[in-house]
Design a protein around this motif. Structure first.
Motif, PDB file in Angstrom:
ATOM      1  N   LYS A 154      38.945  18.950  36.027  1.00 46.37           N
ATOM      2  CA  LYS A 154      39.241  19.170  34.597  1.00 46.37           C
ATOM      3  C   LYS A 154      38.841  20.596  34.223  1.00 46.37           C
ATOM      4  CE  LYS A 154      40.492  14.933  33.345  1.00 46.37           C
ATOM      5  NZ  LYS A 154      41.443  14.729  34.445  1.00 46.37           N
ATOM      6  N   LEU A 155      39.786  21.347  33.746  1.00 47.94           N
ATOM      7  CA  LEU A 155      39.543  22.755  33.406  1.00 47.94           C
ATOM      8  C   LEU A 155      39.882  23.007  31.947  1.00 47.94           C
ATOM      9  CD1 LEU A 155      41.438  24.334  36.455  1.00 47.94           C
ATOM     10  CD2 LEU A 155      38.957  23.981  36.243  1.00 47.94           C
ATOM     11  N   ASP A 156      39.189  23.975  31.338  1.00 48.25           N
ATOM     12  CA  ASP A 156      39.585  24.425  29.995  1.00 48.25           C
ATOM     13  C   ASP A 156      40.545  25.604  30.082  1.00 48.25           C
ATOM     14  OD1 ASP A 156      37.975  22.564  28.578  1.00 48.25           O
ATOM     15  OD2 ASP A 156      36.210  23.780  29.034  1.00 48.25           O
ATOM     16  N   VAL A 157      40.307  26.484  31.042  1.00 53.32           N
ATOM     17  CA  VAL A 157      41.149  27.677  31.182  1.00 53.32           C
ATOM     18  C   VAL A 157      41.216  28.092  32.649  1.00 53.32           C
ATOM     19  CG1 VAL A 157      40.615  28.664  28.887  1.00 53.32           C
ATOM     20  CG2 VAL A 157      39.184  29.248  30.836  1.00 53.32           C
ATOM     21  N   ILE A 158      42.192  28.943  32.934  1.00 54.10           N
ATOM     22  CA  ILE A 158      42.278  29.614  34.236  1.00 54.10           C
ATOM     23  C   ILE A 158      42.181  31.113  33.940  1.00 54.10           C
ATOM     24  CG2 ILE A 158      43.795  30.126  36.198  1.00 54.10           C
ATOM     25  CD1 ILE A 158      44.837  27.245  35.941  1.00 54.10           C
ATOM     26  N   THR A 159      41.291  31.792  34.664  1.00 56.19           N
ATOM     27  CA  THR A 159      41.020  33.189  34.335  1.00 56.19           C
ATOM     28  C   THR A 159      41.210  34.081  35.552  1.00 56.19           C
ATOM     29  OG1 THR A 159      39.312  32.361  32.843  1.00 56.19           O
ATOM     30  CG2 THR A 159      39.307  34.706  33.276  1.00 56.19           C
ATOM     31  N   PHE A 160      41.992  35.140  35.379  1.00 55.92           N
ATOM     32  CA  PHE A 160      42.130  36.148  36.440  1.00 55.92           C
ATOM     33  C   PHE A 160      40.991  37.153  36.307  1.00 55.92           C
ATOM     34  CE2 PHE A 160      46.201  34.226  36.694  1.00 55.92           C
ATOM     35  CZ  PHE A 160      46.619  34.423  38.000  1.00 55.92           C
ATOM     36  N   SER A 161      40.176  37.197  37.331  1.00 54.63           N
ATOM     37  CA  SER A 161      39.012  38.077  37.379  1.00 54.63           C
ATOM     38  C   SER A 161      38.625  38.129  38.846  1.00 54.63           C
ATOM     39  CB  SER A 161      37.903  37.479  36.496  1.00 54.63           C
ATOM     40  OG  SER A 161      36.760  38.281  36.503  1.00 54.63           O
ATOM     41  N   GLY A 162      37.446  38.598  39.194  1.00 52.67           N
ATOM     42  CA  GLY A 162      37.065  38.524  40.604  1.00 52.67           C
ATOM     43  C   GLY A 162      36.269  39.707  41.076  1.00 52.67           C
ATOM     44  N   ARG A 163      36.579  40.181  42.298  1.00 52.86           N
ATOM     45  CA  ARG A 163      35.772  41.259  42.895  1.00 52.86           C
ATOM     46  C   ARG A 163      36.269  42.629  42.444  1.00 52.86           C
ATOM     47  NH1 ARG A 163      31.900  40.509  46.042  1.00 52.86           N
ATOM     48  NH2 ARG A 163      32.089  42.411  47.252  1.00 52.86           N
ATOM     49  N   GLY A 164      36.324  42.811  41.140  1.00 50.94           N
ATOM     50  CA  GLY A 164      36.740  44.101  40.622  1.00 50.94           C
ATOM     51  C   GLY A 164      37.672  43.949  39.434  1.00 50.94           C
ATOM     52  N   GLU A 165      38.579  44.904  39.282  1.00 52.03           N
ATOM     53  CA  GLU A 165      39.451  44.963  38.111  1.00 52.03           C
ATOM     54  C   GLU A 165      40.816  44.332  38.426  1.00 52.03           C
ATOM     55  OE1 GLU A 165      39.464  45.401  35.023  1.00 52.03           O
ATOM     56  OE2 GLU A 165      41.641  45.370  34.944  1.00 52.03           O
ATOM     57  N   PRO A 166      41.132  43.201  37.803  1.00 54.04           N
ATOM     58  CA  PRO A 166      42.343  42.465  38.186  1.00 54.04           C
ATOM     59  C   PRO A 166      43.664  43.194  37.933  1.00 54.04           C
ATOM     60  CG  PRO A 166      41.277  41.437  36.288  1.00 54.04           C
ATOM     61  CD  PRO A 166      40.341  42.479  36.798  1.00 54.04           C
ATOM     62  N   THR A 167      43.691  44.132  36.984  1.00 50.49           N
ATOM     63  CA  THR A 167      44.966  44.817  36.739  1.00 50.49           C
ATOM     64  C   THR A 167      45.316  45.797  37.858  1.00 50.49           C
ATOM     65  OG1 THR A 167      43.957  46.555  35.408  1.00 50.49           O
ATOM     66  CG2 THR A 167      44.774  44.636  34.216  1.00 50.49           C
ATOM     67  N   LEU A 168      44.402  46.006  38.789  1.00 56.27           N
ATOM     68  CA  LEU A 168      44.752  46.825  39.961  1.00 56.27           C
ATOM     69  C   LEU A 168      45.730  46.083  40.870  1.00 56.27           C
ATOM     70  CD1 LEU A 168      41.247  48.386  40.702  1.00 56.27           C
ATOM     71  CD2 LEU A 168      43.332  49.670  40.144  1.00 56.27           C
ATOM     72  N   ALA A 169      45.849  44.775  40.689  1.00 57.35           N
ATOM     73  CA  ALA A 169      46.831  44.008  41.473  1.00 57.35           C
ATOM     74  C   ALA A 169      48.219  44.195  40.860  1.00 57.35           C
ATOM     75  CB  ALA A 169      46.453  42.529  41.497  1.00 57.35           C
ATOM     76  N   LYS A 170      49.087  44.767  41.634  1.00 53.42           N
ATOM     77  CA  LYS A 170      50.442  45.092  41.168  1.00 53.42           C
ATOM     78  C   LYS A 170      51.269  43.836  40.878  1.00 53.42           C
ATOM     79  CE  LYS A 170      53.861  48.026  43.403  1.00 53.42           C
ATOM     80  NZ  LYS A 170      53.975  48.813  44.632  1.00 53.42           N
ATOM     81  N   ASN A 171      50.887  42.722  41.504  1.00 57.54           N
ATOM     82  CA  ASN A 171      51.638  41.478  41.308  1.00 57.54           C
ATOM     83  C   ASN A 171      50.923  40.522  40.346  1.00 57.54           C
ATOM     84  OD1 ASN A 171      49.541  40.986  43.048  1.00 57.54           O
ATOM     85  ND2 ASN A 171      50.731  39.847  44.563  1.00 57.54           N
ATOM     86  N   LEU A 172      50.062  41.075  39.476  1.00 58.84           N
ATOM     87  CA  LEU A 172      49.312  40.226  38.540  1.00 58.84           C
ATOM     88  C   LEU A 172      50.252  39.411  37.636  1.00 58.84           C
ATOM     89  CD1 LEU A 172      46.583  39.369  37.244  1.00 58.84           C
ATOM     90  CD2 LEU A 172      46.793  41.364  35.747  1.00 58.84           C
ATOM     91  N   GLY A 173      51.261  40.059  37.082  1.00 55.48           N
ATOM     92  CA  GLY A 173      52.196  39.356  36.191  1.00 55.48           C
ATOM     93  C   GLY A 173      52.921  38.239  36.925  1.00 55.48           C
ATOM     94  N   ASP A 174      53.368  38.512  38.155  1.00 55.75           N
ATOM     95  CA  ASP A 174      54.051  37.471  38.950  1.00 55.75           C
ATOM     96  C   ASP A 174      53.107  36.308  39.200  1.00 55.75           C
ATOM     97  OD1 ASP A 174      56.286  39.043  39.099  1.00 55.75           O
ATOM     98  OD2 ASP A 174      55.792  39.892  41.068  1.00 55.75           O
ATOM     99  N   MET A 175      51.835  36.625  39.463  1.00 55.43           N
ATOM    100  CA  MET A 175      50.853  35.557  39.719  1.00 55.43           C
ATOM    101  C   MET A 175      50.643  34.701  38.480  1.00 55.43           C
ATOM    102  SD  MET A 175      47.621  36.779  41.941  1.00 55.43           S
ATOM    103  CE  MET A 175      47.972  37.812  43.331  1.00 55.43           C
ATOM    104  N   ILE A 176      50.488  35.344  37.337  1.00 55.09           N
ATOM    105  CA  ILE A 176      50.268  34.590  36.091  1.00 55.09           C
ATOM    106  C   ILE A 176      51.452  33.654  35.857  1.00 55.09           C
ATOM    107  CG2 ILE A 176      50.046  34.766  33.576  1.00 55.09           C
ATOM    108  CD1 ILE A 176      48.650  37.505  34.040  1.00 55.09           C
ATOM    109  N   ARG A 177      52.655  34.192  35.996  1.00 51.16           N
ATOM    110  CA  ARG A 177      53.851  33.376  35.728  1.00 51.16           C
ATOM    111  C   ARG A 177      53.980  32.245  36.749  1.00 51.16           C
ATOM    112  NH1 ARG A 177      55.292  38.589  34.040  1.00 51.16           N
ATOM    113  NH2 ARG A 177      55.963  39.251  36.086  1.00 51.16           N
ATOM    114  N   ALA A 178      53.609  32.504  37.980  1.00 51.09           N
ATOM    115  CA  ALA A 178      53.712  31.460  39.009  1.00 51.09           C
ATOM    116  C   ALA A 178      52.678  30.356  38.761  1.00 51.09           C
ATOM    117  CB  ALA A 178      53.515  32.075  40.393  1.00 51.09           C
ATOM    118  N   VAL A 179      51.473  30.731  38.326  1.00 49.03           N
ATOM    119  CA  VAL A 179      50.445  29.717  38.033  1.00 49.03           C
ATOM    120  C   VAL A 179      50.889  28.875  36.834  1.00 49.03           C
ATOM    121  CG1 VAL A 179      48.043  29.347  37.307  1.00 49.03           C
ATOM    122  CG2 VAL A 179      48.563  31.065  39.050  1.00 49.03           C
TER     123      VAL A 179
END
Ligand code: SF4
Length: 270
Positions: free
Chosen positions: A74-99
């Motif tokens: 049971k989750l309240d949210v899913i958050t993109f974060s981690g070992r650094g700055e997530p916007t450095l991932a060029k496929n961040l938007g694709d990942m969000i949409r796929a999730v």
């Protein structure tokens, strides 16, 4: 998939701001991957600055892990974060949409906002339900003091990027400000700098997990809170919010992204 097999997702952890949050790390690098070197960073010093957007993790690998989550989770949210700055991932938007295709929880991104003025980053972030953006400084010198950015990162460009993004982004945009002894006396100047962004919420934090910086006390943070009352409709501090114990799926991967992790309430990343 056994809990030990998760490489790209971590937690869930109980976030003081978000509730039970499953983390997705779009970087998942061994070394911290960031364009800041914040003096309080719980992940240790930034050994090499990363400034170029790259694909670090294929989208299908992340989705494979998300699809294997226990049905009872049971989750309240899913958050993109981690070992650094997530916007450095060029496929961040694709990942969000796929999730979003496979999960129903609100999806957020925790960012240091260095790249938020870029059109490609803004397009990626527009897919998220909420954005938490770091704002610890009020000018170039204070940015250097608190966040020690990669060469070429300008405070004014971050602020302008935030304002430009706000015009396009109609969902929840929160500012998160980490207070330590170094910027405690700068609260009024930080408030002046962020007042015109149009933030929905301001979250006042202090390092409660192991960090090179000592935290401010509840009384010190409470004294700062009114200074931000004109900057956003809601202002919260880390000491005010309840946390619930929650067990991460894979403790090792969680500690790598989140710093030392206790299942007892209290503690935060950024
Ligand atoms: S606190 Fe966040 S933005 Fe700052 S250096 Fe650590 S990972 Fe990067």
């Amino acid at each position: 998939m056994s809990a030990q097999s998760y490489q790209y997702i971590y937690g869930p952890v109980h976030s003081w701001r978000l509730g039970v949050s499953l983390g997705i790390d779009p970087l998942s690098t061994q070394e911290k991957c960031c364009n800041f070197n914040c003096r309080y960073c719980q992940l240790g010093p930034t050994l090499n600055f990363y400034s170029t957007r790259e694909v670090f993790v294929p989208v299908d690998k992340v989705i494979e892990e998300v699809l294997s989550l226990p049905a009872a989770l049971k989750l309240d949210v899913i958050t993109f974060s981690g070992r650094g700055e997530p916007t450095l991932a060029k496929n961040l938007g694709d990942m969000i949409r796929a999730v979003r295709e496979v999960r129903t929880e609100p999806i957020g991104v925790i960012t240091n906002a260095v790249l938020i003025g870029r059109v490609d980053v803004q397009e990626d972030l527009l897919s998220a339900d909420f954005i938490l953006a770091k704002l610890d400084a009020f000018d170039q010198a204070s940015l250097q003091e608190m966040n020690a950015p990669a060469p070429g990162v300008a405070f004014e460009a971050i602020l302008a990027g935030m304002k430009e993004f706000r015009k396009k982004y109609l969902r929840k945009l929160a500012g998160q400000i980490m207070f330590t002894r170094h910027n405690k006396s700068q609260a009024a100047r930080i408030a002046d700098a962020v007042r015109d962004i149009g933030l929905d919420e301001i979250e006042l934090n202090t390092p409660l997990r192991p960090s090179p910086c000592q935290p401010l006390s509840p009384e010190e943070l409470a004294a700062i809170k009114p200074i931000f009352s004109r900057c956003a409709p809601a202002v919260k501090t880390v000491y005010e919010l309840q946390q619930k114990p929650v067990s991460p799926l894979n403790r090792e991967e969680t500690v790598k992204r989140h710093g030392s992790y206790s299942e007892e309430p209290r503690g935060q990343k950024e």
